[in-house]
Motif scaffolding. Structure first.
Motif, PDB file in Angstrom:
ATOM      1  N   ARG A 200     -28.468 -78.286  16.813  1.00  0.00           N
ATOM      2  CA  ARG A 200     -29.690 -79.116  16.698  1.00  0.00           C
ATOM      3  C   ARG A 200     -29.533 -80.323  17.467  1.00  0.00           C
ATOM      4  O   ARG A 200     -30.258 -80.953  18.261  1.00  0.00           O
ATOM      5  N   ARG A 201     -28.217 -80.985  17.044  1.00  0.00           N
ATOM      6  CA  ARG A 201     -28.098 -82.330  17.477  1.00  0.00           C
ATOM      7  C   ARG A 201     -27.880 -82.366  19.137  1.00  0.00           C
ATOM      8  O   ARG A 201     -28.455 -83.178  19.827  1.00  0.00           O
ATOM      9  N   ILE A 202     -27.193 -81.473  19.690  1.00  0.00           N
ATOM     10  CA  ILE A 202     -27.026 -81.204  20.945  1.00  0.00           C
ATOM     11  C   ILE A 202     -28.186 -81.065  21.618  1.00  0.00           C
ATOM     12  O   ILE A 202     -28.347 -81.564  22.771  1.00  0.00           O
ATOM     13  N   THR A 203     -29.054 -80.269  21.086  1.00  0.00           N
ATOM     14  CA  THR A 203     -30.327 -79.843  22.096  1.00  0.00           C
ATOM     15  C   THR A 203     -31.519 -80.485  21.602  1.00  0.00           C
ATOM     16  O   THR A 203     -32.768 -80.195  21.711  1.00  0.00           O
ATOM     17  N   ASP A 204     -31.350 -81.862  20.989  1.00  0.00           N
ATOM     18  CA  ASP A 204     -32.395 -82.750  20.594  1.00  0.00           C
ATOM     19  C   ASP A 204     -33.397 -81.973  19.683  1.00  0.00           C
ATOM     20  O   ASP A 204     -34.753 -81.983  19.773  1.00  0.00           O
ATOM     21  N   GLY A 205     -33.021 -81.229  18.816  1.00  0.00           N
ATOM     22  CA  GLY A 205     -33.712 -80.524  17.752  1.00  0.00           C
ATOM     23  C   GLY A 205     -34.245 -79.140  18.079  1.00  0.00           C
ATOM     24  O   GLY A 205     -34.730 -78.487  17.324  1.00  0.00           O
ATOM     25  N   VAL A 206     -34.018 -78.943  19.501  1.00  0.00           N
ATOM     26  CA  VAL A 206     -34.871 -77.624  19.900  1.00  0.00           C
ATOM     27  C   VAL A 206     -34.288 -76.228  19.572  1.00  0.00           C
ATOM     28  O   VAL A 206     -34.905 -75.279  19.216  1.00  0.00           O
ATOM     29  N   GLY A 207     -32.849 -76.274  19.449  1.00  0.00           N
ATOM     30  CA  GLY A 207     -32.082 -74.932  19.412  1.00  0.00           C
ATOM     31  C   GLY A 207     -31.708 -74.465  20.685  1.00  0.00           C
ATOM     32  O   GLY A 207     -32.252 -74.594  21.677  1.00  0.00           O
ATOM     33  N   VAL A 208     -31.293 -73.164  20.645  1.00  0.00           N
ATOM     34  CA  VAL A 208     -30.762 -72.533  21.955  1.00  0.00           C
ATOM     35  C   VAL A 208     -31.666 -71.170  22.028  1.00  0.00           C
ATOM     36  O   VAL A 208     -31.863 -70.477  21.250  1.00  0.00           O
ATOM     37  N   PRO A 209     -31.900 -70.923  23.385  1.00  0.00           N
ATOM     38  CA  PRO A 209     -32.687 -69.621  23.387  1.00  0.00           C
ATOM     39  C   PRO A 209     -31.763 -68.529  23.479  1.00  0.00           C
ATOM     40  O   PRO A 209     -32.207 -67.339  23.234  1.00  0.00           O
ATOM     41  N   LEU A 224     -28.502 -67.455  13.569  1.00  0.00           N
ATOM     42  CA  LEU A 224     -29.969 -67.429  13.317  1.00  0.00           C
ATOM     43  C   LEU A 224     -30.651 -68.989  13.351  1.00  0.00           C
ATOM     44  O   LEU A 224     -31.759 -69.112  13.978  1.00  0.00           O
ATOM     45  N   LYS A 225     -29.873 -69.869  12.640  1.00  0.00           N
ATOM     46  CA  LYS A 225     -30.657 -71.129  12.442  1.00  0.00           C
ATOM     47  C   LYS A 225     -30.284 -72.093  13.775  1.00  0.00           C
ATOM     48  O   LYS A 225     -30.921 -73.220  13.536  1.00  0.00           O
ATOM     49  N   SER A 226     -29.780 -71.423  14.559  1.00  0.00           N
ATOM     50  CA  SER A 226     -29.493 -72.334  15.773  1.00  0.00           C
ATOM     51  C   SER A 226     -30.457 -72.041  16.924  1.00  0.00           C
ATOM     52  O   SER A 226     -30.338 -72.810  17.925  1.00  0.00           O
ATOM     53  N   LEU A 227     -31.146 -70.932  16.812  1.00  0.00           N
ATOM     54  CA  LEU A 227     -31.897 -70.510  17.899  1.00  0.00           C
ATOM     55  C   LEU A 227     -33.056 -71.365  18.102  1.00  0.00           C
ATOM     56  O   LEU A 227     -33.809 -71.799  17.086  1.00  0.00           O
ATOM     57  N   ALA A 228     -33.685 -71.368  19.228  1.00  0.00           N
ATOM     58  CA  ALA A 228     -34.933 -72.069  19.559  1.00  0.00           C
ATOM     59  C   ALA A 228     -36.189 -71.120  19.059  1.00  0.00           C
ATOM     60  O   ALA A 228     -35.650 -69.761  19.053  1.00  0.00           O
ATOM     61  N   ARG A 229     -37.262 -71.507  19.129  1.00  0.00           N
ATOM     62  CA  ARG A 229     -38.369 -70.623  19.081  1.00  0.00           C
ATOM     63  C   ARG A 229     -38.109 -69.327  20.106  1.00  0.00           C
ATOM     64  O   ARG A 229     -38.121 -69.734  21.335  1.00  0.00           O
ATOM     65  N   ARG A 230     -38.577 -68.198  19.650  1.00  0.00           N
ATOM     66  CA  ARG A 230     -38.495 -66.977  20.540  1.00  0.00           C
ATOM     67  C   ARG A 230     -37.090 -66.859  21.156  1.00  0.00           C
ATOM     68  O   ARG A 230     -36.952 -65.976  22.342  1.00  0.00           O
ATOM     69  N   GLY A 231     -36.080 -67.290  20.302  1.00  0.00           N
ATOM     70  CA  GLY A 231     -34.500 -67.249  21.017  1.00  0.00           C
ATOM     71  C   GLY A 231     -33.993 -65.706  20.749  1.00  0.00           C
ATOM     72  O   GLY A 231     -34.742 -65.107  19.923  1.00  0.00           O
ATOM     73  N   MET A 232     -32.906 -65.702  21.467  1.00  0.00           N
ATOM     74  CA  MET A 232     -32.365 -64.168  21.013  1.00  0.00           C
ATOM     75  C   MET A 232     -31.020 -64.047  20.501  1.00  0.00           C
ATOM     76  O   MET A 232     -30.033 -65.023  20.923  1.00  0.00           O
TER      77      MET A 232
END
Ligand code: NAP
Length: 323
Positions: A200-209, A224-232
């Protein structure tokens, strides 16, 4: 010929070196004199019984070497060719192995048996993960667990070639340095740091796809907690034990995320898919986009030490057994 067998499941001590009758290829098969055997984490799942095998059994899915005899009807190979295989049957930990000709590939001229045996299974895994399971787009930030390992080393380099920003998790500072050398933009020491907080820190809170998780039990929740919305979340291995069960409703609570649990063997099930995957791999190797990092080699008779090192998280890159 010498081969490694198991007659019961268990720790590395169940690996035995035995002398068995020389093999002959049947119709459609080739006999390969292994020059190098690829060590893969799946071999430990077969050994422990996590993935059941019929006992007694050989071990090992991957190898490369000279074709010494072809069975009736084989046109894909002739004696003297270099062949590489990575989809069984189990039993590659041996001086010779018989495989179906249509399940083996011919590495391009100039590629050694060692590189082919280090590359094929792990590299085709990286190929289907990055290009078919979830096609990674330029500019996407992705999370790759065990980034200095066998599959991880190839995933990092290939993802960079596709234009991704790569966050790699690693078990030690040395492995972090190695992952950076391979191209990782960020590394997380997942034994000390909170992975999802760092992501979250690296992605400005967004998470990864996309998260490629081969570690399983120990990382599943953080993935799971590292995923962005609709991530895989691509959960593709169990190095720390199998990932736990999850209720479908949890995926919606996390942001309508997706979960898949793929295996290479469904992505190279046909000869056409096998050839396309291997050829994409050989192409990125030829272009210098992916360097096959052979971290360590062991004599075939020391398969037990090789398993201890791999499960003890002491290996980096690919490991080979040499007959
Ligand atoms: N689904 C498929 O089709 C497919 C195909 C190929 C491979 N795989 C999976 O991909 C993963 C990597 O395979 P590989 O052969 O290339 O192995 P590897 O990555 O060379 O070795 C596994 C790595 O996992 C990390 N790890 C984290 N927790 C661990 C634990 N408790 N015990 C042992 N290792 C741990 C270690 O790296 P750190 O020290 O950095 O943590 C270790 O080096 C495995 O899970 C394998 O099953 C899946």
């Amino acid at each position: 010929m010498r081969a490694i067998r198991i007659s019961r499941t268990g720790g590395p001590e169940v690996l035995e070196t035995v002398e068995i009758e020389p093999l002959r290829p049947g119709p459609g098969e080739i006999l390969v004199r292994n020059q190098a055997i690829g060590l893969n984490f799946i071999d430990t799942y077969h050994r422990t019984g996590l993935y059941p095998v019929k006992l007694p059994s050989g071990l090992g899915m991957e190898g490369a070497g000279e074709v010494v005899e072809v069975g009736e009807g084989v046109t894909r190979f002739q004696a003297g060719d270099l062949a590489a295989y990575a989809s069984g049957p189990i039993g590659a930990y041996a001086e010779f192995h018989v495989v179906k000709a249509e399940r083996a590939v011919k590495p391009p001229a100039g590629l050694t048996a060692q590189v082919a045996a280090a590359a094929l299974l792990k590299g085709m895994t990286a190929e289907f993960l990055l290009r078919r399971c979830f096609p990674v787009q330029p500019g996407q930030t992705i999370l790759v667990h065990a980034a200095a390992g066998g599959v991880g080393s190839i995933l990092v380099q290939w993802a960079k070639a596709l234009g991704a920003v790569v966050i790699g998790t690693v078990g030690s500072a040395d492995k972090a340095a190695r992952a950076h050398e391979l191209g990782a933009d960020h590394t997380i020491l997942y034994r000390d740091q909170d992975v999802s907080v760092e992501v979250r820190r690296i992605t400005d809170g967004v998470g990864v796809p996309i998260v490629y998780d081969s570690v399983g039990a120990a990382t599943f929740e953080a993935s799971l907690k590292s995923l962005a919305r609709r991530g895989m979340l691509v959960s593709y291995g169990n190095a720390s034990g199998p990932a736990p069960a999850i209720l479908p409703a949890r995926l919606s609570q996390l942001g309508s995320v997706f979960l898949t649990r793929p295996t290479l063997f469904d992505y190279v099930a046909t000869t056409e898919d096998l050839d396309a995957s291997a050829s994409a791999l050989f192409d990125v190797i030829a272009k210098g986009q992916v360097r096959i990092d052979i971290g360590q080699t062991f004599p075939l008779a020391e398969a037990r030490a090789a398993h201890e090192a791999m499960e003890g998280r002491e290996t980096v890159g690919a490991s080979l057994l040499i007959p």
